[in-house]
Scaffold this motif. Structure first.
Motif, short mmCIF file in Angstrom:
data_model
loop_
_atom_site.label_atom_id
_atom_site.label_comp_id
_atom_site.label_asym_id
_atom_site.label_seq_id
_atom_site.Cartn_x
_atom_site.Cartn_y
_atom_site.Cartn_z
N PHE A 224 0.79 -1.23 0.00
CA PHE A 224 0.00 0.00 0.00
C PHE A 224 0.82 1.28 0.00
O PHE A 224 0.27 2.36 -0.25
N GLY A 225 2.11 1.18 0.30
CA GLY A 225 2.90 2.40 0.38
C GLY A 225 2.57 3.17 1.65
O GLY A 225 2.18 2.59 2.67
N GLU A 226 2.72 4.49 1.60
CA GLU A 226 2.43 5.33 2.75
C GLU A 226 0.93 5.63 2.80
O GLU A 226 0.37 6.21 1.87
N VAL A 227 0.30 5.23 3.87
CA VAL A 227 -1.14 5.47 4.07
C VAL A 227 -1.30 6.13 5.43
O VAL A 227 -1.20 5.48 6.47
N ASP A 228 -1.55 7.45 5.43
CA ASP A 228 -1.64 8.17 6.70
C ASP A 228 -3.04 8.15 7.30
O ASP A 228 -3.23 8.55 8.45
N ASP A 229 -4.01 7.70 6.53
CA ASP A 229 -5.40 7.63 7.00
C ASP A 229 -5.95 6.26 6.61
O ASP A 229 -6.00 5.93 5.43
N PHE A 230 -6.38 5.49 7.59
CA PHE A 230 -6.85 4.13 7.31
C PHE A 230 -7.99 4.11 6.31
O PHE A 230 -8.12 3.19 5.50
N ARG A 231 -8.82 5.14 6.33
CA ARG A 231 -9.97 5.18 5.42
C ARG A 231 -9.56 5.24 3.95
O ARG A 231 -10.34 4.88 3.07
N LYS A 232 -8.35 5.66 3.69
CA LYS A 232 -7.87 5.75 2.32
C LYS A 232 -7.64 4.36 1.69
O LYS A 232 -7.56 4.25 0.46
N LEU A 233 -7.54 3.34 2.53
CA LEU A 233 -7.35 1.99 2.00
C LEU A 233 -8.51 1.58 1.11
O LEU A 233 -8.35 0.78 0.19
N ALA A 234 -9.69 2.13 1.39
CA ALA A 234 -10.89 1.76 0.63
C ALA A 234 -10.76 2.14 -0.85
O ALA A 234 -11.50 1.63 -1.69
N ARG A 235 -9.84 3.03 -1.18
CA ARG A 235 -9.64 3.45 -2.56
C ARG A 235 -8.73 2.49 -3.33
O ARG A 235 -8.67 2.53 -4.56
N HIS A 236 -8.03 1.65 -2.61
CA HIS A 236 -7.07 0.74 -3.24
C HIS A 236 -7.79 -0.49 -3.76
O HIS A 236 -8.68 -1.04 -3.10
N LYS A 237 -7.42 -0.95 -4.94
CA LYS A 237 -8.09 -2.10 -5.55
C LYS A 237 -7.94 -3.36 -4.72
O LYS A 237 -8.75 -4.29 -4.82
N LYS A 238 -6.91 -3.42 -3.89
CA LYS A 238 -6.70 -4.59 -3.04
C LYS A 238 -7.52 -4.55 -1.75
O LYS A 238 -7.48 -5.47 -0.95
N ALA A 239 -8.27 -3.46 -1.55
CA ALA A 239 -9.06 -3.33 -0.32
C ALA A 239 -10.44 -2.75 -0.57
O ALA A 239 -11.21 -2.56 0.35
N ARG A 240 -10.76 -2.51 -1.84
CA ARG A 240 -12.03 -1.84 -2.15
C ARG A 240 -13.22 -2.73 -1.86
O ARG A 240 -14.20 -2.31 -1.24
N GLU A 241 -13.16 -3.99 -2.29
CA GLU A 241 -14.25 -4.94 -2.08
C GLU A 241 -13.87 -5.91 -0.96
O GLU A 241 -12.69 -6.21 -0.75
N LEU A 242 -14.88 -6.40 -0.25
CA LEU A 242 -14.61 -7.28 0.88
C LEU A 242 -13.86 -8.54 0.45
O LEU A 242 -12.96 -9.00 1.16
N SER A 243 -14.21 -9.11 -0.69
CA SER A 243 -13.51 -10.32 -1.15
C SER A 243 -12.02 -10.05 -1.34
O SER A 243 -11.17 -10.89 -1.00
N GLU A 244 -11.68 -8.87 -1.86
CA GLU A 244 -10.26 -8.51 -2.04
C GLU A 244 -9.60 -8.22 -0.70
O GLU A 244 -8.42 -8.53 -0.50
N ARG A 245 -10.34 -7.61 0.22
CA ARG A 245 -9.79 -7.33 1.55
C ARG A 245 -9.44 -8.64 2.27
O ARG A 245 -8.43 -8.72 2.97
N ILE A 246 -10.27 -9.64 2.10
CA ILE A 246 -10.00 -10.94 2.73
C ILE A 246 -8.71 -11.54 2.19
O ILE A 246 -7.85 -12.02 2.94
N LYS A 247 -8.57 -11.52 0.87
CA LYS A 247 -7.34 -12.05 0.26
C LYS A 247 -6.12 -11.25 0.69
O LYS A 247 -5.05 -11.83 0.98
#
Length: 221
Positions: A94-117
């Motif tokens: 993810f690189g530098e992420v200063d706000d946890f909520r910003k993870l939702a914009r990343h393709k690896k965390a946008r959908e729950l199925s991807e977040r699980i993986k």
């Protein structure tokens, strides 16, 4: 999961899973005067009551999984600057992420199925679809079909009726909370962690049943 007040703790996953289980009730889907009921109410109250109850199980089963995954990711994000392997993997992904909520914009965390993986990758766990492909397909049905239909209902007749039949008639009601339980157990098993008692049975609440008001209307006539 802990709130900002150290005297108050809240485990959302526990709460959500117990609500999902408690919403499983025995539903009688037939009625000797169903045509009369439809004429009186303008719709089939039996189907409406059924979907109302089942929707609670669907949504809270989904929330049990999502709350768990989000919290685990949050704990890793909190310690992203540590020298451990999971923190290193987080920075690489993810690189530098200063706000946890910003993870939702990343393709690896946008959908729950991807977040699980992604969570499995960070923890160096085997992924659910690798260990139990049937469970993963059931989860996708819960997430992508049932939950999505309840939250974002699409009123096109054929699709709407297809989903109603699948949710209301073809799928055992306890399947949804069992999916949530098995998904949570996957992470405990992979981490070698003893699962808490509430993963197997309710320890907080139990609903005593559902009162169908349309039945009272029929009886009063």
């Amino acid at each position: 999961m802990t709130s900002g007040n150290p005297r108050f703790t809240l485990n959302l996953t526990h709460c959500y899973l117990e609500i999902a289980r408690s919403s499983i009730v025995s539903l009688k889907l037939d009625h000797p005067n169903v045509d009369r009921l439809i004429e009186k109410h303008g719709c089939n109250p039996i189907i409406n009551a059924t979907i109302s109850v089942v929707s609670v199980t669907i949504i809270y089963s989904y929330l049990a999984i999502e709350s768990f995954v989000n919290y685990q990711l949050y704990r890793i994000w909190e310690k992203r600057d540590d020298t451990c392997q999971r923190s290193k993997r987080f920075r690489e992904l993810f690189g530098e992420v200063d706000d946890f909520r910003k993870l939702a914009r990343h393709k690896k965390a946008r959908e729950l199925s991807e977040r699980i993986k992604t969570l499995c990758d960070l923890l160096n766990y085997k992924k659910p679809h690798e260990v139990n492909p049937i469970l993963w397909q059931d989860f996708k049905e819960l997430n992508e079909d049932s939950r999505h239909f309840i939250v974002h209902p699409y009123p096109e007749d054929q699709l709407f009726n297809k989903n109603l039949k699948r949710i209301g008639y073809k799928t055992p009601t306890d399947k949804y909370c069992n999916i949530a339980q098995q998904m949570l157990l996957h992470f405990h098993d992979q981490g070698g962690i003893k699962p808490p008692n509430w993963l197997k049975k309710n320890t907080l609440v139990r609903f005593t049943g559902v009162k169908f008001l349309w039945g009272e209307d029929q009886d009063s006539e």
